[in-house]
Design an enzyme around this catalytic site. Structure first.
Site, PDB file in Angstrom:
ATOM      1  N   HIS A  16       2.665  -0.460   7.915  1.00  0.00           N
ATOM      2  CA  HIS A  16       3.722  -0.377   6.880  1.00  0.00           C
ATOM      3  C   HIS A  16       3.371   0.736   5.908  1.00  0.00           C
ATOM      4  O   HIS A  16       2.472   0.588   5.081  1.00  0.00           O
ATOM      5  CB  HIS A  16       3.835  -1.715   6.137  1.00  0.00           C
ATOM      6  CG  HIS A  16       4.939  -1.744   5.113  1.00  0.00           C
ATOM      7  ND1 HIS A  16       5.817  -2.795   5.006  1.00  0.00           N
ATOM      8  CD2 HIS A  16       5.311  -0.866   4.144  1.00  0.00           C
ATOM      9  CE1 HIS A  16       6.679  -2.560   4.036  1.00  0.00           C
ATOM     10  NE2 HIS A  16       6.383  -1.397   3.482  1.00  0.00           N
ATOM     11  N   HIS A  18       5.095   4.275   3.515  1.00  0.00           N
ATOM     12  CA  HIS A  18       6.201   5.139   3.061  1.00  0.00           C
ATOM     13  C   HIS A  18       5.697   6.572   3.053  1.00  0.00           C
ATOM     14  O   HIS A  18       4.812   6.909   2.257  1.00  0.00           O
ATOM     15  CB  HIS A  18       6.663   4.732   1.662  1.00  0.00           C
ATOM     16  CG  HIS A  18       7.182   3.328   1.607  1.00  0.00           C
ATOM     17  ND1 HIS A  18       8.521   3.018   1.724  1.00  0.00           N
ATOM     18  CD2 HIS A  18       6.531   2.138   1.499  1.00  0.00           C
ATOM     19  CE1 HIS A  18       8.670   1.701   1.676  1.00  0.00           C
ATOM     20  NE2 HIS A  18       7.481   1.146   1.544  1.00  0.00           N
ATOM     21  N   LEU A  19       6.249   7.393   3.934  1.00  0.00           N
ATOM     22  CA  LEU A  19       5.801   8.791   4.004  1.00  0.00           C
ATOM     23  C   LEU A  19       6.755   9.733   3.293  1.00  0.00           C
ATOM     24  O   LEU A  19       6.435  10.916   3.112  1.00  0.00           O
ATOM     25  CB  LEU A  19       5.629   9.222   5.473  1.00  0.00           C
ATOM     26  CG  LEU A  19       4.535   8.480   6.255  1.00  0.00           C
ATOM     27  CD1 LEU A  19       4.450   9.018   7.685  1.00  0.00           C
ATOM     28  CD2 LEU A  19       3.179   8.587   5.567  1.00  0.00           C
ATOM     29  N   ARG A  20       7.941   9.217   2.882  1.00  0.00           N
ATOM     30  CA  ARG A  20       8.922  10.055   2.150  1.00  0.00           C
ATOM     31  C   ARG A  20       9.364  11.256   2.989  1.00  0.00           C
ATOM     32  O   ARG A  20       9.238  11.266   4.196  1.00  0.00           O
ATOM     33  CB  ARG A  20       8.367  10.509   0.788  1.00  0.00           C
ATOM     34  CG  ARG A  20       7.714   9.417  -0.047  1.00  0.00           C
ATOM     35  CD  ARG A  20       8.645   8.279  -0.397  1.00  0.00           C
ATOM     36  NE  ARG A  20       8.079   7.453  -1.459  1.00  0.00           N
ATOM     37  CZ  ARG A  20       8.367   6.174  -1.640  1.00  0.00           C
ATOM     38  NH1 ARG A  20       9.208   5.547  -0.832  1.00  0.00           N
ATOM     39  NH2 ARG A  20       7.832   5.495  -2.649  1.00  0.00           N
ATOM     40  N   ASN A  44      13.273   3.911   4.090  1.00  0.00           N
ATOM     41  CA  ASN A  44      14.030   3.923   2.829  1.00  0.00           C
ATOM     42  C   ASN A  44      13.956   5.280   2.124  1.00  0.00           C
ATOM     43  O   ASN A  44      13.560   5.379   0.968  1.00  0.00           O
ATOM     44  CB  ASN A  44      13.570   2.790   1.885  1.00  0.00           C
ATOM     45  CG  ASN A  44      12.132   2.934   1.425  1.00  0.00           C
ATOM     46  OD1 ASN A  44      11.298   3.503   2.130  1.00  0.00           O
ATOM     47  ND2 ASN A  44      11.832   2.430   0.233  1.00  0.00           N
ATOM     48  N   LYS A 102      14.155  -2.535   9.806  1.00  0.00           N
ATOM     49  CA  LYS A 102      13.704  -3.039   8.508  1.00  0.00           C
ATOM     50  C   LYS A 102      14.867  -3.631   7.731  1.00  0.00           C
ATOM     51  O   LYS A 102      15.904  -2.998   7.558  1.00  0.00           O
ATOM     52  CB  LYS A 102      13.083  -1.886   7.706  1.00  0.00           C
ATOM     53  CG  LYS A 102      12.611  -2.252   6.305  1.00  0.00           C
ATOM     54  CD  LYS A 102      11.356  -3.112   6.319  1.00  0.00           C
ATOM     55  CE  LYS A 102      11.009  -3.656   4.948  1.00  0.00           C
ATOM     56  NZ  LYS A 102      10.220  -2.757   4.123  1.00  0.00           N
ATOM     57  N   HIS A 139      11.547  -7.253   4.040  1.00  0.00           N
ATOM     58  CA  HIS A 139      11.137  -7.269   2.626  1.00  0.00           C
ATOM     59  C   HIS A 139      11.586  -8.632   2.108  1.00  0.00           C
ATOM     60  O   HIS A 139      12.776  -8.837   1.855  1.00  0.00           O
ATOM     61  CB  HIS A 139      11.782  -6.124   1.836  1.00  0.00           C
ATOM     62  CG  HIS A 139      11.321  -6.093   0.415  1.00  0.00           C
ATOM     63  ND1 HIS A 139      10.484  -5.126  -0.095  1.00  0.00           N
ATOM     64  CD2 HIS A 139      11.538  -6.958  -0.619  1.00  0.00           C
ATOM     65  CE1 HIS A 139      10.219  -5.386  -1.360  1.00  0.00           C
ATOM     66  NE2 HIS A 139      10.851  -6.492  -1.711  1.00  0.00           N
ATOM     67  N   HIS A 177       4.185  -7.180   3.554  1.00  0.00           N
ATOM     68  CA  HIS A 177       3.453  -7.198   2.267  1.00  0.00           C
ATOM     69  C   HIS A 177       3.529  -8.551   1.552  1.00  0.00           C
ATOM     70  O   HIS A 177       4.032  -8.639   0.431  1.00  0.00           O
ATOM     71  CB  HIS A 177       3.907  -6.067   1.349  1.00  0.00           C
ATOM     72  CG  HIS A 177       5.392  -5.814   1.270  1.00  0.00           C
ATOM     73  ND1 HIS A 177       6.290  -6.789   0.951  1.00  0.00           N
ATOM     74  CD2 HIS A 177       6.110  -4.673   1.470  1.00  0.00           C
ATOM     75  CE1 HIS A 177       7.501  -6.259   0.951  1.00  0.00           C
ATOM     76  NE2 HIS A 177       7.421  -4.993   1.274  1.00  0.00           N
ATOM     77  N   ASP A 250       1.581  -0.419   2.742  1.00  0.00           N
ATOM     78  CA  ASP A 250       2.739  -0.223   1.852  1.00  0.00           C
ATOM     79  C   ASP A 250       2.453   0.906   0.871  1.00  0.00           C
ATOM     80  O   ASP A 250       2.967   0.904  -0.252  1.00  0.00           O
ATOM     81  CB  ASP A 250       3.117  -1.516   1.110  1.00  0.00           C
ATOM     82  CG  ASP A 250       4.532  -1.440   0.538  1.00  0.00           C
ATOM     83  OD1 ASP A 250       5.313  -0.571   0.963  1.00  0.00           O
ATOM     84  OD2 ASP A 250       4.843  -2.247  -0.361  1.00  0.00           O
ATOM     85  N   ALA A 266       8.709   1.221  -8.697  1.00  0.00           N
ATOM     86  CA  ALA A 266       7.768   0.337  -8.002  1.00  0.00           C
ATOM     87  C   ALA A 266       7.133   1.089  -6.844  1.00  0.00           C
ATOM     88  O   ALA A 266       7.844   1.764  -6.089  1.00  0.00           O
ATOM     89  CB  ALA A 266       8.506  -0.887  -7.475  1.00  0.00           C
TER      90      ALA A 266
HETATM   91  O1  DOR Z   1       6.614  -1.194  -4.444  1.00  0.00           O
HETATM   92  C1  DOR Z   1       7.362  -0.859  -3.548  1.00  0.00           C
HETATM   93  N1  DOR Z   1       7.632   0.437  -3.315  1.00  0.00           N
HETATM   94  N2  DOR Z   1       7.930  -1.792  -2.804  1.00  0.00           N
HETATM   95  C2  DOR Z   1       8.861  -1.500  -1.904  1.00  0.00           C
HETATM   96  O2  DOR Z   1       9.367  -2.396  -1.289  1.00  0.00           O
HETATM   97  C3  DOR Z   1       9.343  -0.110  -1.733  1.00  0.00           C
HETATM   98  C4  DOR Z   1       8.334   0.837  -2.149  1.00  0.00           C
HETATM   99  C5  DOR Z   1       8.878   2.239  -2.312  1.00  0.00           C
HETATM  100  O3  DOR Z   1       9.616   2.705  -1.433  1.00  0.00           O
HETATM  101  O4  DOR Z   1       8.546   2.876  -3.300  1.00  0.00           O
HETATM  102 ZN    ZN Z   2       7.177  -0.876   1.668  1.00  0.00          ZN
END
Ligand code: DOR
Ligand code: ZN
Length: 348
Positions: A16, A18-20, A44, A102, A139, A177, A250, A266
């Site tokens: 899990h 997030h690579l953006r 996302n 997801k 999630h 998570h 995450d 977040a």
């Molecule tokens: O803290 C988080 N950041 N929780 C998530 O579910 C998404 C993530 C984000 O994409 O920044």
């Molecule tokens: Zn995440």
């Protein structure tokens, strides 16, 4: 027995992350690829990855960012919406573009506005996923504004997850998570079709840490860290070696300016020291030998993928996590534990 000073395990995966995209992708993807052979990449993006075509293009951009020497394999996911096309999803899965899908409840977290508003709307998609054994990554937080933010995961289990698993008795689910003792107990009580990822920050911080000496925006993520008793339950679960728990950082980078703000985003950027910090948790629990199951064996077993070739060795050695990682456009990202000493290091 003397405390061990070395841990060798099969090359691990991050289930899990997030690579953006764009400059941020170029800055952070190589950091994940340094430690992990594969990663489940969250969809996302600002423009979410909702089709197999978009996922294929995103995968190319990730490979451009990390290099194409075969050392790192991104595993792509589809962002479910009320309008997800079950056929495109399953074709993408059959073609090997999508590893999983997801589920973000709409409004639950960063870039989740296009998420699912009502589980009833994705019934045909869930039926198709159940049929094709495509994993659903969840999630698990309710978005009801009346529910206290610290209770949203536990309430999700009761209101959404329990009925979902009853309706779809063969659907394969990863509860992402997890942050509570409730989630630990729930996952354990299900059969092998349900698993959970555990982040390293939820193994290391509790909700009091968010306010230690002042508000700490870089420790804010969703689901938010819970009470100490929950953290201890997560440590016990992750270090148990049980197949239903595996590594998912995450890691979720945001520019410093977006974190240190009147309404901070977040997300905790743990990639720079994630594997080393997990090693520290397992070593501190006296079970360094169980890190391999958590980081390199349980995930592939759940996803039906081979374990990685090769090994990685961590050594007992102090080093300082960098304070900041530069991004070509958009300034800096601050790593989890930036400026602090970690007692384990990946050997060169
Ligand atoms: O803290 C988080 N950041 N929780 C998530 O579910 C998404 C993530 C984000 O994409 O920044
Ligand atoms: Zn995440």
């Amino acid at each position: 027995m003397a405390a061990s000073t070395e841990i060798t395990l099969r090359r691990p995966d991050d289930w899990h992350v997030h690579l953006r995209d764009g400059a941020m992708l170029n800055a952070v993807a190589p950091i994940t690829a340094r430690a992990f052979a594969r990663a489940i990449v969250m969809p996302n993006l600002v423009d979410p990855v909702t089709t197999a075509a978009a996922a294929g293009q995103y995968r190319e951009r990730i490979l451009d960012a990390v290099g194409r020497d075969g050392g790192f394999t991104p595993l792509m996911t589809c962002y479910l919406t009320d309008r997800t096309d079950a056929e495109d999803l399953c074709a993408g899965h059959a073609d090997g573009v999508f590893t999983a899908a997801k589920l973000y409840p709409a409004g639950a977290t960063t870039n989740s506005a296009s998420g699912v508003t009502d589980m009833a709307r994705i019934r045909p998609v869930l039926e198709a996923m159940q049929e094709t054994a495509m994993p659903l990554l969840i999630h698990g937080e309710v978005t009801d504004p009346e529910v206290d933010v610290f209770d949203r995961e536990a309430v999700f289990i009761e209101r959404v997850l329990t009925p979902l698993l009853a309706d779809f008795p063969a659907l394969r689910v990863v509860f992402e998570h997890i942050t509570t003792a409730d989630a630990v107990a729930f996952v354990r009580a299900q059969g092998p079709r349900v698993a959970a990822t555990v982040t390293v920050h939820h193994l290391l911080i509790n909700r009091t840490d968010l306010f230690r000496g002042g508000i700490r925006p870089h420790l804010y993520c969703l689901p938010v860290a819970k009470r100490e008793a929950h953290r201890l339950a997560l440590v016990e679960a992750a270090t148990s070696g049980e197949g239903c728990f595996f590594l998912g950082t995450d890691s979720a980078p945001h520019p410093v300016a977006d974190k240190e703000s009147a309404c901070g985003c977040a997300g905790i950027f743990s990639a720079p020291a994630a594997l080393e910090l997990y090693a520290q948790v397992f070593a501190d629990q006296g079970v360094p030998e169980r890190l391999e199951a958590f980081a390199a064996l349980n995930g592939p077993a759940f996803y039906g993928l081979p374990v990685n070739e090769g090994t990685v060795t961590l050594k007992r050695e102090d080093w300082t996590v960098p304070d900041a990682v530069p991004v070509a456009v958009g300034g800096l990202v601050r790593p989890f534990m930036g400026g602090e000493v970690v007692g384990w290091k990946v050997a060169d």
